[in-house]
Design an enzyme around this catalytic site. Sequence first.
Site, PDB file in Angstrom:
ATOM      1  N   HIS A  20     -29.003  16.467  32.241  1.00  0.00           N
ATOM      2  CA  HIS A  20     -30.412  16.494  32.642  1.00  0.00           C
ATOM      3  C   HIS A  20     -30.843  15.034  32.774  1.00  0.00           C
ATOM      4  O   HIS A  20     -30.966  14.336  31.765  1.00  0.00           O
ATOM      5  CB  HIS A  20     -31.266  17.173  31.578  1.00  0.00           C
ATOM      6  CG  HIS A  20     -30.867  18.584  31.251  1.00  0.00           C
ATOM      7  ND1 HIS A  20     -31.467  19.685  31.824  1.00  0.00           N
ATOM      8  CD2 HIS A  20     -29.936  19.087  30.400  1.00  0.00           C
ATOM      9  CE1 HIS A  20     -30.929  20.796  31.333  1.00  0.00           C
ATOM     10  NE2 HIS A  20     -29.985  20.456  30.468  1.00  0.00           N
ATOM     11  N   PHE A  21     -31.068  14.568  34.003  1.00  0.00           N
ATOM     12  CA  PHE A  21     -31.451  13.165  34.196  1.00  0.00           C
ATOM     13  C   PHE A  21     -32.953  12.996  34.462  1.00  0.00           C
ATOM     14  O   PHE A  21     -33.431  11.901  34.709  1.00  0.00           O
ATOM     15  CB  PHE A  21     -30.611  12.517  35.305  1.00  0.00           C
ATOM     16  CG  PHE A  21     -29.209  12.127  34.862  1.00  0.00           C
ATOM     17  CD1 PHE A  21     -28.811  12.196  33.529  1.00  0.00           C
ATOM     18  CD2 PHE A  21     -28.276  11.675  35.800  1.00  0.00           C
ATOM     19  CE1 PHE A  21     -27.513  11.822  33.133  1.00  0.00           C
ATOM     20  CE2 PHE A  21     -26.984  11.296  35.416  1.00  0.00           C
ATOM     21  CZ  PHE A  21     -26.599  11.372  34.082  1.00  0.00           C
ATOM     22  N   ASN A  55     -34.343  21.391  35.829  1.00  0.00           N
ATOM     23  CA  ASN A  55     -35.627  21.504  35.121  1.00  0.00           C
ATOM     24  C   ASN A  55     -36.359  20.167  35.072  1.00  0.00           C
ATOM     25  O   ASN A  55     -36.671  19.634  34.018  1.00  0.00           O
ATOM     26  CB  ASN A  55     -35.426  22.085  33.716  1.00  0.00           C
ATOM     27  CG  ASN A  55     -34.432  21.296  32.867  1.00  0.00           C
ATOM     28  OD1 ASN A  55     -33.551  20.621  33.389  1.00  0.00           O
ATOM     29  ND2 ASN A  55     -34.559  21.401  31.566  1.00  0.00           N
ATOM     30  N   LYS A 113     -28.609  27.551  38.998  1.00  0.00           N
ATOM     31  CA  LYS A 113     -28.712  27.596  37.532  1.00  0.00           C
ATOM     32  C   LYS A 113     -29.798  28.583  37.144  1.00  0.00           C
ATOM     33  O   LYS A 113     -30.898  28.535  37.682  1.00  0.00           O
ATOM     34  CB  LYS A 113     -29.061  26.203  37.003  1.00  0.00           C
ATOM     35  CG  LYS A 113     -29.697  26.150  35.595  1.00  0.00           C
ATOM     36  CD  LYS A 113     -28.666  26.231  34.501  1.00  0.00           C
ATOM     37  CE  LYS A 113     -29.281  26.200  33.101  1.00  0.00           C
ATOM     38  NZ  LYS A 113     -29.592  24.865  32.614  1.00  0.00           N
ATOM     39  N   HIS A 115     -27.803  29.728  31.447  1.00  0.00           N
ATOM     40  CA  HIS A 115     -28.204  29.453  30.061  1.00  0.00           C
ATOM     41  C   HIS A 115     -28.486  30.815  29.436  1.00  0.00           C
ATOM     42  O   HIS A 115     -29.484  31.453  29.752  1.00  0.00           O
ATOM     43  CB  HIS A 115     -29.454  28.562  30.036  1.00  0.00           C
ATOM     44  CG  HIS A 115     -29.932  28.243  28.650  1.00  0.00           C
ATOM     45  ND1 HIS A 115     -30.107  26.955  28.214  1.00  0.00           N
ATOM     46  CD2 HIS A 115     -30.266  29.035  27.599  1.00  0.00           C
ATOM     47  CE1 HIS A 115     -30.533  26.973  26.947  1.00  0.00           C
ATOM     48  NE2 HIS A 115     -30.642  28.228  26.562  1.00  0.00           N
ATOM     49  N   HIS A 157     -22.833  25.950  27.639  1.00  0.00           N
ATOM     50  CA  HIS A 157     -22.950  25.660  26.194  1.00  0.00           C
ATOM     51  C   HIS A 157     -22.879  26.898  25.302  1.00  0.00           C
ATOM     52  O   HIS A 157     -23.856  27.262  24.643  1.00  0.00           O
ATOM     53  CB  HIS A 157     -24.193  24.829  25.877  1.00  0.00           C
ATOM     54  CG  HIS A 157     -25.468  25.187  26.593  1.00  0.00           C
ATOM     55  ND1 HIS A 157     -25.854  26.474  26.829  1.00  0.00           N
ATOM     56  CD2 HIS A 157     -26.433  24.401  27.123  1.00  0.00           C
ATOM     57  CE1 HIS A 157     -27.010  26.472  27.461  1.00  0.00           C
ATOM     58  NE2 HIS A 157     -27.384  25.226  27.666  1.00  0.00           N
ATOM     59  N   ASP A 185     -24.318  18.536  28.253  1.00  0.00           N
ATOM     60  CA  ASP A 185     -25.718  18.977  28.185  1.00  0.00           C
ATOM     61  C   ASP A 185     -26.595  17.799  27.774  1.00  0.00           C
ATOM     62  O   ASP A 185     -27.453  17.917  26.903  1.00  0.00           O
ATOM     63  CB  ASP A 185     -25.896  20.173  27.237  1.00  0.00           C
ATOM     64  CG  ASP A 185     -27.311  20.727  27.261  1.00  0.00           C
ATOM     65  OD1 ASP A 185     -28.084  20.384  28.181  1.00  0.00           O
ATOM     66  OD2 ASP A 185     -27.657  21.493  26.347  1.00  0.00           O
ATOM     67  N   HIS A 230     -34.808  13.196  25.161  1.00  0.00           N
ATOM     68  CA  HIS A 230     -36.259  13.194  24.947  1.00  0.00           C
ATOM     69  C   HIS A 230     -36.584  11.877  24.249  1.00  0.00           C
ATOM     70  O   HIS A 230     -35.715  11.296  23.582  1.00  0.00           O
ATOM     71  CB  HIS A 230     -36.676  14.368  24.058  1.00  0.00           C
ATOM     72  CG  HIS A 230     -36.373  15.715  24.650  1.00  0.00           C
ATOM     73  ND1 HIS A 230     -37.105  16.262  25.678  1.00  0.00           N
ATOM     74  CD2 HIS A 230     -35.403  16.620  24.363  1.00  0.00           C
ATOM     75  CE1 HIS A 230     -36.602  17.454  25.993  1.00  0.00           C
ATOM     76  NE2 HIS A 230     -35.559  17.688  25.218  1.00  0.00           N
ATOM     77  N   GLY A 232     -33.032  19.357  22.560  1.00  0.00           N
ATOM     78  CA  GLY A 232     -32.120  18.612  23.425  1.00  0.00           C
ATOM     79  C   GLY A 232     -31.753  17.281  22.818  1.00  0.00           C
ATOM     80  O   GLY A 232     -32.549  16.668  22.092  1.00  0.00           O
TER      81      GLY A 232
END
Length: 443
Positions: free
Chosen positions: A63-64, A95, A148, A180, A233, A304, A308, A323
């Site tokens: 997640h970038f 997301n 996804k 997920h 995951h 994954d 944050h 996360g």
Amino acid sequence: MAETFDLILTGGTIHTPGGAARADIGVRDGRIAAIGTGLGDAGERIDCTGLDVLPGVIDSQVHFREPGLEAKEDLESGSRAAVLGGVTAVFEMPNTKPNTDSAEAIADKLARARDRMWCDHAFYVGATAANATQLGELEMLPGTAGVKIFMGASTGDLLVAEDEPLARVLAHGRRRVAIHAEDESRMQARLGERVTGDPASHPVWRDDESALIATRRILALARAAARPIHILHVTTPAELALIAQHKDIATCEVTPQHLTLAAEDAYPRLGTWAQMNPPIRSAAHRDGLWHWLNQGVPDVLGSDHAPHTREEKAQAYPASPSGMPGVQTILPLMLDHVAAGRLTLERLIELTSAGPQRVFGLVGKGRIAAGYDADFTIVDLKARWTVEESWLAWRCGWSPFTGMQLTGRPLGTVIRGRQVMWEGELAPQATGRPVRFQATYRP
Ligand SMILES: NC(=O)N[C@@H](CC(=O)O)C(=O)O
């Protein structure tokens, strides 16, 4: 007359599908042109004596955060961390803000990635009830890793929880869909299990059954739709036992953090910094993941990478977001597990290179063989070092693994014949490109 190459990697132990051997690799026009000894002249040489040359590591879940959440990460900082950790390609999650759920959003990410991403890349399209019927077209856009689905709510608001919209999503398109798998209605019914201020209650709330029920449901829906799926995951041995019976239709991923951390130690020591979805579970779960990993059930390892900010993570549970970052530590952690004898280097390569190639149908990547992209992760298997905060290049600046002593270190990252990282130093310019996928699943 000896051939001339753009680049020759000399003296390393190279890992090809045929096994490990001492050999040189000749690169021309970004591709592997020859493997052998005495290859001749080259514009550039990389001395790999004493080192191991692995096929480039592909991290198929990161997640970038760009666009919209750049305080946590962006495409440049996340991909810089990737190459410093030996990763040559990433598949990035939808997301973001706005969600990556349309052709415009995919085009926007590809435009942002150009000249800013250090590694090769593809972007997932997020499924929603609203875009379900367009997904067959969206998944075929160049630069798209596929669809996804979030069956359980996590960071952001992407969610397709009920059977009817899930069936609709699976009915549109042909490529493997990444899932997920946590059951939203069970988790909603169990919100009372969350104890304010106690992140150790996170796996009690999002329990084994939450994961197992969702995995069971999506396997049934996938079979009904004859649609291949990839379960991200996976955290419970029970799910891996189930997936093992459905390998014809399902592939799956495990993460280094679920293979490394255990609830008994992680929550007392790390608190909310160990909070993620699906949760870090018990040592018995972790050992069960290892069992199935060595039985050959997981197909890929993904980080994954879910950063944050420190301020966000410092909030009291459950206000703290789920996360943890990981794209720069995925390979170091796993090399250390290799050094400790928990898996073989060959199995690791399968999970980080050949596996992603096979699961997602990548073209020209995932192995060291003539004609393939010259993507290499060069490692020193014997180096002993400590993960320092100063080494981390991702924007959030922290890791649950700082202070950890590891054996095995990525020394160099070569992408399409370009030395992008060597001993922590980056090339002058970011030159990542979209990866290509086989058209096998074209609707
Ligand atoms: N893994 C996480 O805990 N968080 C991810 C979302 C997700 O994959 O659930 C994130 O984007 O923050």
